[in-house]
Design an enzyme around this catalytic site. Sequence first.
Site, PDB file in Angstrom:
ATOM      1  N   CYS A 132       0.880  -1.223  -0.028  1.00  0.00           N
ATOM      2  CA  CYS A 132       0.070   0.126  -0.108  1.00  0.00           C
ATOM      3  C   CYS A 132       0.926   1.106   0.167  1.00  0.00           C
ATOM      4  O   CYS A 132       1.333   1.627  -0.919  1.00  0.00           O
ATOM      5  CB  CYS A 132      -0.819   0.058   1.112  1.00  0.00           C
ATOM      6  SG  CYS A 132      -2.255   1.026   0.883  1.00  0.00           S
ATOM      7  N   HIS A 190      -3.711  -4.809   0.404  1.00  0.00           N
ATOM      8  CA  HIS A 190      -3.006  -5.481   1.552  1.00  0.00           C
ATOM      9  C   HIS A 190      -2.868  -6.922   1.491  1.00  0.00           C
ATOM     10  O   HIS A 190      -3.926  -7.533   2.289  1.00  0.00           O
ATOM     11  CB  HIS A 190      -3.551  -5.050   3.096  1.00  0.00           C
ATOM     12  CG  HIS A 190      -3.258  -3.562   3.321  1.00  0.00           C
ATOM     13  ND1 HIS A 190      -2.050  -3.140   3.895  1.00  0.00           N
ATOM     14  CD2 HIS A 190      -4.031  -2.399   2.897  1.00  0.00           C
ATOM     15  CE1 HIS A 190      -2.151  -1.862   3.984  1.00  0.00           C
ATOM     16  NE2 HIS A 190      -3.316  -1.154   3.569  1.00  0.00           N
ATOM     17  N   GLU A 193      -1.228  -9.154   2.834  1.00  0.00           N
ATOM     18  CA  GLU A 193      -1.263  -9.867   4.397  1.00  0.00           C
ATOM     19  C   GLU A 193      -2.493 -10.225   5.150  1.00  0.00           C
ATOM     20  O   GLU A 193      -2.513 -11.061   5.703  1.00  0.00           O
ATOM     21  CB  GLU A 193      -0.401  -8.792   5.356  1.00  0.00           C
ATOM     22  CG  GLU A 193      -0.851  -7.608   5.646  1.00  0.00           C
ATOM     23  CD  GLU A 193      -0.768  -6.499   4.840  1.00  0.00           C
ATOM     24  OE1 GLU A 193      -0.404  -6.681   3.688  1.00  0.00           O
ATOM     25  OE2 GLU A 193      -0.919  -5.267   5.278  1.00  0.00           O
TER      26      GLU A 193
HETATM   27  N1  GLN Z   1      -1.677   6.782   3.199  1.00  0.00           N
HETATM   28  C1  GLN Z   1      -1.898   6.128   2.137  1.00  0.00           C
HETATM   29  C2  GLN Z   1      -3.402   6.381   1.364  1.00  0.00           C
HETATM   30  O1  GLN Z   1      -4.360   6.531   2.173  1.00  0.00           O
HETATM   31  C3  GLN Z   1      -1.599   4.476   2.409  1.00  0.00           C
HETATM   32  C4  GLN Z   1      -2.655   3.784   3.177  1.00  0.00           C
HETATM   33  C5  GLN Z   1      -2.276   2.592   3.382  1.00  0.00           C
HETATM   34  O2  GLN Z   1      -0.757   2.259   3.552  1.00  0.00           O
HETATM   35  N2  GLN Z   1      -3.029   1.752   4.023  1.00  0.00           N
HETATM   36  O3  GLN Z   1      -3.377   5.842   0.211  1.00  0.00           O
END
Ligand code: GLN
Length: 551
Positions: free
Chosen positions: A383, A509, A511
């Site tokens: 992400c 994600h 994970e």
């Molecule tokens: N801060 C970033 C966003 O809002 C990444 C978010 C994250 O890593 N879950 O897109």
Amino acid sequence: MTTKYIFITGGVVSSVGKGVAAAAIGRLFKERGFDVAVQKLDPYINVDPGTMSPYQHGEVFVLDDGAETDLDLGHYERFIDISLNRVCNVTSGQVYAEVIAKERRGDYLGGTIQVIPHITNEIKRRIGMVSKTTGAEIVLVEIGGTVGDIESLPFLEALRQMRSDLGRENSVYIHVTWLPHIGATNELKTKPTQHSVRELRSIGIAPDMIIARSDHPVDDELRDKIALFCDVQRQAVIPLVTTPGLYEVPLKLEEEHVGDTLLHRLGLAARREPDWSGWKHLIAEVNRPKPTVNIALVGKYVELHDAYMSVREALNHAGLALGIEVKIDWVHSSELEKGREWEHVHNADGIIVPGGFGSRGIEGKIQAASFARQEGVPYLGLCLGLQLMVIEFARHVLKDDEANSTEFNRSTPHPVIDLMPDQRDIADLGGTMRLGLYPCQLQPGTLAAHAYSVEMAQERHRHRFELNNAYRNALEQGGMLCSGISPDGRLVEIVEMSNHPFMLGTQFHPEFLSRPNRPHPLFIAFLKAVRDRAGFTESVEIETVQVEAEA
Ligand code: GLN
């Protein structure tokens, strides 16, 4: 069959592993052929943990339907290998918001709205939703916090009422406590457990089973004492001594016949003999000495490992499948900015930049990505880790010096990561990100496509910002491939570097979908590259988690 309920409360102190115990008990039932779901009741006033700092709460676990939930739901899903939904995490905030909205609509016209019955009824309604939405035959309900907390009283009152609503044969109360150890006399103490059970009884709940957690062996005498003083049957006093690994807990509970005792108590018979061979194999693998690889996890909340619980678990699952021990070096990205802690990055066989929010430590993570790219060190960006990989590439390869995400610099001349139009006008921060499962089409011939054995994956998201399509061509021409794309072509889901052993970022994600027995394909692919870099080779056939989109 009538739905059966197991209510799990905690006593003495928090953080004794109530969530793991609940998850492990769920597994006992699943092994006996029952459909199980687990619900967590969190007494805090936040509507969900999505807006809380990981320092307060640890990781936010995201479900298929996009619910942002307590990290215990990660334990439930991993231990039982199920997918839960948003009714499986209830907070006081949700309950009160619902009741107050009804009051404003006039649903209770004329009435005075009170904790009992209005709040407790809403809690009971939400408990009832679990079996309705998941089809579970046995529902485990874990109450956050410990007995005696002011906040948890309405929840405990609702559970108390449920005994008469459901009947004794359909409801069981389990109390998880802690036995402190006195070093000077080398003895375990049951007094706090007795007090905690007394407190629970004063609320009207008499526990049917006590799980006594401890760091030291619990002898029979102590067991008898707990049974006597807390008025539970002796076979329902279950000592649970801290195990070296979480996944041993179901086996420990099985040894103590917890599954059979509970089924008997609920008037049920096992539909099949539990088959623990897979778990035992897993534990044997955990305990087998294996070659070690070092992973530098470059994050912002690294003091609190719980903030990256699912990433750590996904690495462990993949490591077990590949026969390697994964040692995580927790690296503080702000320290990297000050030129410190670089030895961990330099010594690493692989680098992970996990998810995160806000600008603190961002530049340190970009430096780590830069190092990985230039030195050919395997890199997995999750992400935010994808977003920073793109920023690094734009700055140093495309020479857009000030490339950034508009999350960190609103007026950057090169917003390579930016808000999509549908995120621009959102004012509320809670529950408004791109959340939950979205499909991702894998582009043939890429590392990503090679890792997954499917053409279309479904993965869980939790972010607001996206790769800016205006830069897609330039990135691709520079050697960064967009290897996973949404089916409509609008959103880049995976990027990877060509001419690099393994440098890949996911907007989602992965994970959250990894399971102990079915590791995630991208973690497998990453660790294979890590293993090659560390100089170990061994080929193993692995069944990875099924992440294919439904047709
Ligand atoms: N801060 C970033 C966003 O809002 C990444 C978010 C994250 O890593 N879950 O897109």
